[in-house]
Scaffold this motif. Sequence first.
Motif, PDB file in Angstrom:
ATOM      1  N   GLY A 281      -4.667  -6.527   3.550  1.00 42.09           N
ATOM      2  CA  GLY A 281      -4.896  -5.496   2.853  1.00 42.09           C
ATOM      3  C   GLY A 281      -3.622  -4.734   2.135  1.00 42.09           C
ATOM      4  O   GLY A 281      -3.808  -4.156   1.195  1.00 42.09           O
ATOM      5  N   GLU A 282      -2.546  -5.166   2.752  1.00 44.79           N
ATOM      6  CA  GLU A 282      -1.211  -4.650   1.910  1.00 44.79           C
ATOM      7  C   GLU A 282      -1.039  -5.437   0.592  1.00 44.79           C
ATOM      8  O   GLU A 282      -0.934  -4.849  -0.209  1.00 44.79           O
ATOM      9  CB  GLU A 282       0.135  -4.926   2.569  1.00 44.79           C
ATOM     10  N   GLN A 283      -1.554  -6.896   0.465  1.00 51.97           N
ATOM     11  CA  GLN A 283      -1.378  -7.275  -0.805  1.00 51.97           C
ATOM     12  C   GLN A 283      -2.445  -6.951  -1.559  1.00 51.97           C
ATOM     13  O   GLN A 283      -2.291  -6.593  -2.865  1.00 51.97           O
ATOM     14  CB  GLN A 283      -1.730  -8.935  -0.571  1.00 51.97           C
ATOM     15  N   ILE A 284      -3.836  -6.376  -1.080  1.00 49.29           N
ATOM     16  CA  ILE A 284      -4.673  -6.019  -1.999  1.00 49.29           C
ATOM     17  C   ILE A 284      -4.302  -4.754  -2.524  1.00 49.29           C
ATOM     18  O   ILE A 284      -4.749  -4.317  -3.571  1.00 49.29           O
ATOM     19  CB  ILE A 284      -6.233  -6.004  -1.132  1.00 49.29           C
ATOM     20  N   TRP A 285      -3.728  -3.808  -1.561  1.00 46.54           N
ATOM     21  CA  TRP A 285      -3.263  -2.381  -2.261  1.00 46.54           C
ATOM     22  C   TRP A 285      -2.425  -2.570  -3.165  1.00 46.54           C
ATOM     23  O   TRP A 285      -2.623  -2.068  -4.138  1.00 46.54           O
ATOM     24  CB  TRP A 285      -2.750  -1.510  -0.845  1.00 46.54           C
ATOM     25  N   ALA A 286      -1.346  -3.579  -2.748  1.00 49.96           N
ATOM     26  CA  ALA A 286      -0.410  -3.900  -4.222  1.00 49.96           C
ATOM     27  C   ALA A 286      -1.144  -4.364  -5.400  1.00 49.96           C
ATOM     28  O   ALA A 286      -0.727  -3.929  -6.461  1.00 49.96           O
ATOM     29  CB  ALA A 286       0.704  -4.925  -3.682  1.00 49.96           C
ATOM     30  N   SER A 287      -2.246  -4.987  -5.129  1.00 49.12           N
ATOM     31  CA  SER A 287      -2.816  -5.666  -6.662  1.00 49.12           C
ATOM     32  C   SER A 287      -3.473  -4.383  -7.103  1.00 49.12           C
ATOM     33  O   SER A 287      -3.622  -4.324  -8.357  1.00 49.12           O
ATOM     34  CB  SER A 287      -3.943  -6.844  -6.065  1.00 49.12           C
ATOM     35  N   LEU A 288      -3.951  -3.386  -6.440  1.00 52.51           N
ATOM     36  CA  LEU A 288      -4.662  -2.110  -7.003  1.00 52.51           C
ATOM     37  C   LEU A 288      -3.425  -1.783  -7.883  1.00 52.51           C
ATOM     38  O   LEU A 288      -3.644  -0.884  -9.114  1.00 52.51           O
ATOM     39  CB  LEU A 288      -5.286  -1.304  -5.973  1.00 52.51           C
ATOM     40  N   ARG A 289      -2.388  -1.175  -7.293  1.00 53.22           N
ATOM     41  CA  ARG A 289      -1.327  -0.465  -7.959  1.00 53.22           C
ATOM     42  C   ARG A 289      -1.005  -1.244  -9.312  1.00 53.22           C
ATOM     43  O   ARG A 289      -0.581  -0.647 -10.425  1.00 53.22           O
ATOM     44  CB  ARG A 289      -0.055  -0.277  -7.009  1.00 53.22           C
ATOM     45  N   GLU A 290      -0.873  -2.533  -9.076  1.00 56.12           N
ATOM     46  CA  GLU A 290      -0.510  -3.322 -10.316  1.00 56.12           C
ATOM     47  C   GLU A 290      -1.560  -3.401 -11.487  1.00 56.12           C
ATOM     48  O   GLU A 290      -1.484  -3.303 -12.786  1.00 56.12           O
ATOM     49  CB  GLU A 290      -0.418  -4.940  -9.911  1.00 56.12           C
ATOM     50  N   LEU A 291      -3.048  -3.306 -11.026  1.00 53.35           N
ATOM     51  CA  LEU A 291      -4.119  -3.113 -11.788  1.00 53.35           C
ATOM     52  C   LEU A 291      -3.977  -1.909 -12.590  1.00 53.35           C
ATOM     53  O   LEU A 291      -4.170  -1.814 -13.809  1.00 53.35           O
ATOM     54  CB  LEU A 291      -5.372  -3.112 -11.093  1.00 53.35           C
ATOM     55  N   VAL A 292      -3.628  -0.759 -12.030  1.00 58.76           N
ATOM     56  CA  VAL A 292      -3.547   0.395 -12.732  1.00 58.76           C
ATOM     57  C   VAL A 292      -2.504   0.481 -13.528  1.00 58.76           C
ATOM     58  O   VAL A 292      -2.542   1.105 -14.711  1.00 58.76           O
ATOM     59  CB  VAL A 292      -3.549   1.616 -11.575  1.00 58.76           C
TER      60      VAL A 292
END
Length: 122
Positions: A18-29
């Motif tokens: 979940g931490e990795q997925i959250w980081a990927s959202l930050r990167e996406l934005v």
Amino acid sequence: MTAGLLVALASGTAGAAGEQIWASLRELVTRRGSRAGDEEPTVPAEPPRTEERAGQLAALLNERAGQDPDFAAALEIWRRRADAQVASPTGDVHNEISGGTQTTVIQGRDIHGDITIGGRPS
């Protein structure tokens, strides 16, 4: 995008992935940037832990997705990954292979190090 999904990621339901997925959202934005004059959603370092803050972030992301079809498509891919992780936080993988003829099928998870198939490592 729902506030519930964001809160589930914050609650630790999705575990380390979940931490990795959250980081990927930050990167996406960050990677997608914003259009001139649009309010840039700010994704905090940690997922929002309250329904109210998660709802605010979800609304900003959904608004931006409504204005930018490319962002909407990327956000939908992210949401599917996040939903899958929340639904299966242990990282269980379920694959189904059908159609055609398969000779060799390899499935792996959490591989650390080299993989060599049919040859020497380079």
